[in-house]
Structure formats: C-alpha cells, structure tokens
Motif scaffolding. Structure first.
Motif, PDB file in Angstrom:
ATOM      1  N   VAL A  25       0.838  -1.196   0.000  1.00  0.00           N
ATOM      2  CA  VAL A  25       0.000   0.000   0.000  1.00  0.00           C
ATOM      3  C   VAL A  25       0.873   1.245   0.000  1.00  0.00           C
ATOM      4  O   VAL A  25       1.745   1.401   0.865  1.00  0.00           O
ATOM      5  CB  VAL A  25      -0.935   0.032   1.229  1.00  0.00           C
ATOM      6  CG1 VAL A  25      -1.759   1.311   1.240  1.00  0.00           C
ATOM      7  CG2 VAL A  25      -1.847  -1.187   1.244  1.00  0.00           C
ATOM      8  N   GLN A  26       0.644   2.111  -0.966  1.00  0.00           N
ATOM      9  CA  GLN A  26       1.264   3.443  -0.992  1.00  0.00           C
ATOM     10  C   GLN A  26       0.153   4.446  -0.801  1.00  0.00           C
ATOM     11  O   GLN A  26      -0.770   4.530  -1.606  1.00  0.00           O
ATOM     12  CB  GLN A  26       1.993   3.688  -2.325  1.00  0.00           C
ATOM     13  CG  GLN A  26       2.508   5.121  -2.505  1.00  0.00           C
ATOM     14  CD  GLN A  26       1.529   6.000  -3.272  1.00  0.00           C
ATOM     15  OE1 GLN A  26       0.864   5.545  -4.199  1.00  0.00           O
ATOM     16  NE2 GLN A  26       1.423   7.262  -2.881  1.00  0.00           N
ATOM     17  N   LEU A  50       6.581  -1.993  -2.182  1.00  0.00           N
ATOM     18  CA  LEU A  50       6.982  -3.168  -2.958  1.00  0.00           C
ATOM     19  C   LEU A  50       8.092  -3.990  -2.313  1.00  0.00           C
ATOM     20  O   LEU A  50       8.457  -5.041  -2.834  1.00  0.00           O
ATOM     21  CB  LEU A  50       7.461  -2.730  -4.353  1.00  0.00           C
ATOM     22  CG  LEU A  50       6.411  -2.153  -5.292  1.00  0.00           C
ATOM     23  CD1 LEU A  50       7.087  -1.584  -6.537  1.00  0.00           C
ATOM     24  CD2 LEU A  50       5.395  -3.203  -5.683  1.00  0.00           C
ATOM     25  N   VAL A  51       8.638  -3.516  -1.193  1.00  0.00           N
ATOM     26  CA  VAL A  51       9.852  -4.117  -0.648  1.00  0.00           C
ATOM     27  C   VAL A  51       9.671  -5.597  -0.304  1.00  0.00           C
ATOM     28  O   VAL A  51      10.613  -6.385  -0.372  1.00  0.00           O
ATOM     29  CB  VAL A  51      10.340  -3.308   0.578  1.00  0.00           C
ATOM     30  CG1 VAL A  51       9.397  -3.493   1.764  1.00  0.00           C
ATOM     31  CG2 VAL A  51      11.770  -3.676   0.948  1.00  0.00           C
ATOM     32  N   ASP A  99       7.748  -7.650  -1.978  1.00  0.00           N
ATOM     33  CA  ASP A  99       7.355  -8.335  -3.207  1.00  0.00           C
ATOM     34  C   ASP A  99       5.883  -8.775  -3.194  1.00  0.00           C
ATOM     35  O   ASP A  99       5.570  -9.952  -3.377  1.00  0.00           O
ATOM     36  CB  ASP A  99       8.250  -9.562  -3.444  1.00  0.00           C
ATOM     37  CG  ASP A  99       8.145 -10.073  -4.879  1.00  0.00           C
ATOM     38  OD1 ASP A  99       7.850  -9.259  -5.782  1.00  0.00           O
ATOM     39  OD2 ASP A  99       8.357 -11.280  -5.100  1.00  0.00           O
ATOM     40  N   PRO A 100       4.956  -7.828  -3.027  1.00  0.00           N
ATOM     41  CA  PRO A 100       3.537  -8.180  -2.952  1.00  0.00           C
ATOM     42  C   PRO A 100       2.958  -8.533  -4.319  1.00  0.00           C
ATOM     43  O   PRO A 100       3.453  -8.095  -5.354  1.00  0.00           O
ATOM     44  CB  PRO A 100       2.891  -6.902  -2.407  1.00  0.00           C
ATOM     45  CG  PRO A 100       3.776  -5.812  -2.925  1.00  0.00           C
ATOM     46  CD  PRO A 100       5.160  -6.367  -2.880  1.00  0.00           C
ATOM     47  N   GLU A 101       1.882  -9.293  -4.288  1.00  0.00           N
ATOM     48  CA  GLU A 101       1.165  -9.642  -5.512  1.00  0.00           C
ATOM     49  C   GLU A 101       0.268  -8.503  -5.986  1.00  0.00           C
ATOM     50  O   GLU A 101       0.023  -8.335  -7.180  1.00  0.00           O
ATOM     51  CB  GLU A 101       0.283 -10.873  -5.271  1.00  0.00           C
ATOM     52  CG  GLU A 101       1.016 -12.111  -4.816  1.00  0.00           C
ATOM     53  CD  GLU A 101       0.051 -13.166  -4.310  1.00  0.00           C
ATOM     54  OE1 GLU A 101      -0.936 -13.446  -5.024  1.00  0.00           O
ATOM     55  OE2 GLU A 101       0.269 -13.692  -3.207  1.00  0.00           O
ATOM     56  N   LEU A 102      -0.238  -7.743  -5.032  1.00  0.00           N
ATOM     57  CA  LEU A 102      -1.207  -6.683  -5.298  1.00  0.00           C
ATOM     58  C   LEU A 102      -0.717  -5.408  -4.642  1.00  0.00           C
ATOM     59  O   LEU A 102      -0.292  -5.422  -3.482  1.00  0.00           O
ATOM     60  CB  LEU A 102      -2.576  -7.087  -4.727  1.00  0.00           C
ATOM     61  CG  LEU A 102      -3.677  -6.026  -4.644  1.00  0.00           C
ATOM     62  CD1 LEU A 102      -4.087  -5.552  -6.024  1.00  0.00           C
ATOM     63  CD2 LEU A 102      -4.885  -6.593  -3.890  1.00  0.00           C
ATOM     64  N   ILE A 103      -0.764  -4.299  -5.371  1.00  0.00           N
ATOM     65  CA  ILE A 103      -0.325  -3.031  -4.805  1.00  0.00           C
ATOM     66  C   ILE A 103      -1.393  -1.972  -4.999  1.00  0.00           C
ATOM     67  O   ILE A 103      -1.975  -1.853  -6.084  1.00  0.00           O
ATOM     68  CB  ILE A 103       1.021  -2.574  -5.397  1.00  0.00           C
ATOM     69  CG1 ILE A 103       1.437  -1.205  -4.819  1.00  0.00           C
ATOM     70  CG2 ILE A 103       0.996  -2.521  -6.906  1.00  0.00           C
ATOM     71  CD1 ILE A 103       2.848  -0.797  -5.154  1.00  0.00           C
ATOM     72  N   PHE A 104      -1.664  -1.223  -3.925  1.00  0.00           N
ATOM     73  CA  PHE A 104      -2.587  -0.100  -3.961  1.00  0.00           C
ATOM     74  C   PHE A 104      -1.771   1.186  -4.049  1.00  0.00           C
ATOM     75  O   PHE A 104      -0.897   1.441  -3.211  1.00  0.00           O
ATOM     76  CB  PHE A 104      -3.438  -0.064  -2.696  1.00  0.00           C
ATOM     77  CG  PHE A 104      -4.410  -1.206  -2.574  1.00  0.00           C
ATOM     78  CD1 PHE A 104      -5.705  -1.093  -3.070  1.00  0.00           C
ATOM     79  CD2 PHE A 104      -4.044  -2.391  -1.963  1.00  0.00           C
ATOM     80  CE1 PHE A 104      -6.610  -2.138  -2.963  1.00  0.00           C
ATOM     81  CE2 PHE A 104      -4.940  -3.445  -1.848  1.00  0.00           C
ATOM     82  CZ  PHE A 104      -6.228  -3.322  -2.351  1.00  0.00           C
ATOM     83  N   LEU A 105      -2.058   1.995  -5.050  1.00  0.00           N
ATOM     84  CA  LEU A 105      -1.363   3.266  -5.248  1.00  0.00           C
ATOM     85  C   LEU A 105      -2.387   4.395  -5.191  1.00  0.00           C
ATOM     86  O   LEU A 105      -3.285   4.463  -6.029  1.00  0.00           O
ATOM     87  CB  LEU A 105      -0.632   3.285  -6.592  1.00  0.00           C
ATOM     88  CG  LEU A 105       0.439   2.217  -6.802  1.00  0.00           C
ATOM     89  CD1 LEU A 105       1.006   2.313  -8.211  1.00  0.00           C
ATOM     90  CD2 LEU A 105       1.546   2.361  -5.770  1.00  0.00           C
ATOM     91  N   ASP A 106      -2.253   5.276  -4.207  1.00  0.00           N
ATOM     92  CA  ASP A 106      -3.202   6.360  -4.003  1.00  0.00           C
ATOM     93  C   ASP A 106      -2.576   7.673  -4.463  1.00  0.00           C
ATOM     94  O   ASP A 106      -1.771   8.270  -3.753  1.00  0.00           O
ATOM     95  CB  ASP A 106      -3.584   6.443  -2.529  1.00  0.00           C
ATOM     96  CG  ASP A 106      -4.673   7.472  -2.261  1.00  0.00           C
ATOM     97  OD1 ASP A 106      -5.245   8.005  -3.241  1.00  0.00           O
ATOM     98  OD2 ASP A 106      -4.959   7.739  -1.078  1.00  0.00           O
TER      99      ASP A 106
END
Length: 301
Positions: free
Chosen positions: A82-83, A147-148, A150-157
């Motif tokens: 999550v960002q 990302l550190v 190594d996630p499968e899914l990333i939320f970018l706000d």
C-alpha cells in the motif's frame, strides 16, 4: 470472477444520513492495472479503505486475493503493498536504511531494500537521506516501500500528486514497469491523462455509485464525440471551412478557425489541398471528456 484479484459485490457504506458507497460491484483481474476515478465526495476513499481492510462495509462482500480483508487479515499483509497519498518515512535515515527498516518489519534480511531502490530508479540515491530527496524521488521511495516485500497486489493512491510535469511523466515509467511485471495494481488518481495512459480499465464513481466500468478507449468511443480541427485563420476562412465536405460546423476562435467533424480524414484531405497541414491541430475526445459526461461535469478530484 472466482479467480479475480479483487471482487466487490454490492458494497454499501453509510455515515449517518450520508450514503457514501451505494451497492458497488466490480472485479479486478490478476495482472490488471485498474483505476478508480471520481470527484471529491464520490466515495473513492471509503471504497479503497474497505478493500484494504481498514474499514468495514455495512453490507455486501469483498475479497482480496480470495480472502475477506475484514476483519483485519494478517495473512494478506505479506501479499499486499500500500502506498498512501501522504506516505510516512524514517526521514533521518538514508533511502537504503529506510527500506531495510521496512523490510525488517516483514522479517526480510538486511539489504533486501536494495532491489526496491533499483526497481524505482533510485539506486544512485541509496546513501541520500530521505529528507534530502526531491518530491518526485520521495514518491518513488513510497512505491519502493510498498513493494519491498514483493507483494502480488499493490494499492497506489495518487502517487503523482503534487509533482511537476517532468517528475510525473518520469514516474509513469516506473508505474509502467510494475504493469510489465504482471503485478495487479489498484490505482486512484485525479489526472485523467494519467489514467488514460496507464490503466487497462477504470471504474468511475459518482455520488457513491458506479457510473461506468470499462477500458479508457471504450469509454471515449462511447461518447461518439466529433473531432475538432484548429486551422490558422490566415490559412482558411470560416466561410470556406464551413462548406467543406464532412464539416458539421465551423467557428472562429481567436486567430484560428475551429472545424467540427465526424469525417476527419476527408476534411484533413480538403484542408491539405487548401494550405497544407503543418499548422493544423487535431483534438480528439479524451477520458476526461468521458469522465465529465458521466459525472455530470464535476471536476476531476
């Protein structure tokens, strides 16, 4: 879609008398760069927090990577990054030390953050203190932080919020890199050009409801909007332009004649025969046009 990365089915959330999210349903495919758009008050933040497991829906169901995010599911933490728009950093550390600290929280070995710096183009800033990084570099570091592990899914706000044009476009390349790696990205932004350039599909919220869900290209084509051609007024008169084959209407706008047409190729050929095309500017419909049409001409936010 049982194999979807994210599924929402009838999600509803109220705050007192305010209906923030109204029976929203959609699915995000694995490996998809998915955008969530809408004006202020449309329900974007509430919906994202429900998907992330930070808030509970009043009704409906949501799954993330096949699991419900609420109650808070620790098993999802290693699979999701999550960002947030207002990212927090260990500002008195270097960029590398910051990422190593975050990596340690996930039980990763020292030095695990180095790959994250390279991924976002900050390899040469490893020894720079976080509080000495530029705004664009901090945004890159925020993405590396998400990302550190190594996630499968990333939320970018809104990762490009408050960046200048050059820094924003540079960050686009980082985001395209995430897409090319096959990661699933759930993305919120108020920049319509950004969503058009990066997203495979977008969901547009308006007044808590899902107003549209499709690819940017399909949403633009659904407008069936005319093409606008701008021609220097000393190259063609409005009277001549108005009677060209394929022209719907023409008018003067300052030093230019603007031509509206749904047969751009035919009109461009005619203009080429009159004075050439070097100074002719073409404007086609954009995702912003579709967005404004779908949200009742509310400003992107």
């Amino acid at each position: 879609m049982t194999d979807a990365a994210i599924t929402l089915d009838g999600i509803t959330k109220r705050y007192g008398e305010t209906l923030a999210v109204d029976r929203v349903s959609f699915a995000v495919r694995p490996g998809e760069f998915f955008g969530l758009l809408g004006p202020n008050g449309a329900g974007k933040t509430t919906l994202v927090e429900i998907v992330e497991g930070l808030r509970r829906a009043d009704s409906g169901s949501v799954t993330v990577l096949g699991r419900p995010p609420w109650p808070r599911d620790p098993g999802l933490l290693r699979r999701v990054g999550v960002q947030t728009q207002a990212s927090a950093f260990f500002t008195r550390t270097t960029a590398a030390e910051h990422l190593d600290t975050v990596a340690a929280l996930y039980g990763l070995p020292r030095g695990a953050g180095a790959a994250g710096l390279e991924l976002v183009g900050l390899g040469d800033k490893a020894g720079t203190r976080v509080d000495n990084l530029s705004g664009g570099q901090r945004q890159r570091l925020a993405i590396a932080t998400a990302l550190v592990h190594d996630p499968e899914l990333i939320f970018l706000d809104e990762p490009t919020a408050a960046l200048d044009t050059e820094a924003r476009r540079a960050l686009w390349e980082v985001l395209r890199g995430l897409k090319s790696q096959g990661r699933t990205v759930f993305y919120t932004t108020h920049h319509m050009d950004e969503a058009q350039a990066l997203c495979d599909r977008v969901a547009i919220l308006s007044h808590g409801r899902l107003a549209a869900l499709d690819s940017p290209g399909n949403l633009i084509r659904s407008l069936k909007a005319p093409t606008l051609l701008s021609v220097p007024a000393d190259q063609v008169s409005v009277g001549v332009a108005a009677v060209l084959d394929g022209v719907d209407r023409a008018w003067v706008d300052g030093t230019e004649v603007v031509v509206e047409t749904r047969s751009a190729g035919r009109v461009l050929a005619a203009l080429d025969g009159i004075g050439g095309l070097d100074a002719v500017r073409t404007r086609n419909a954009t995702l912003e046009d579709a967005y404004l049409a779908l949200t009742g001409a509310e400003e992107p936010a």
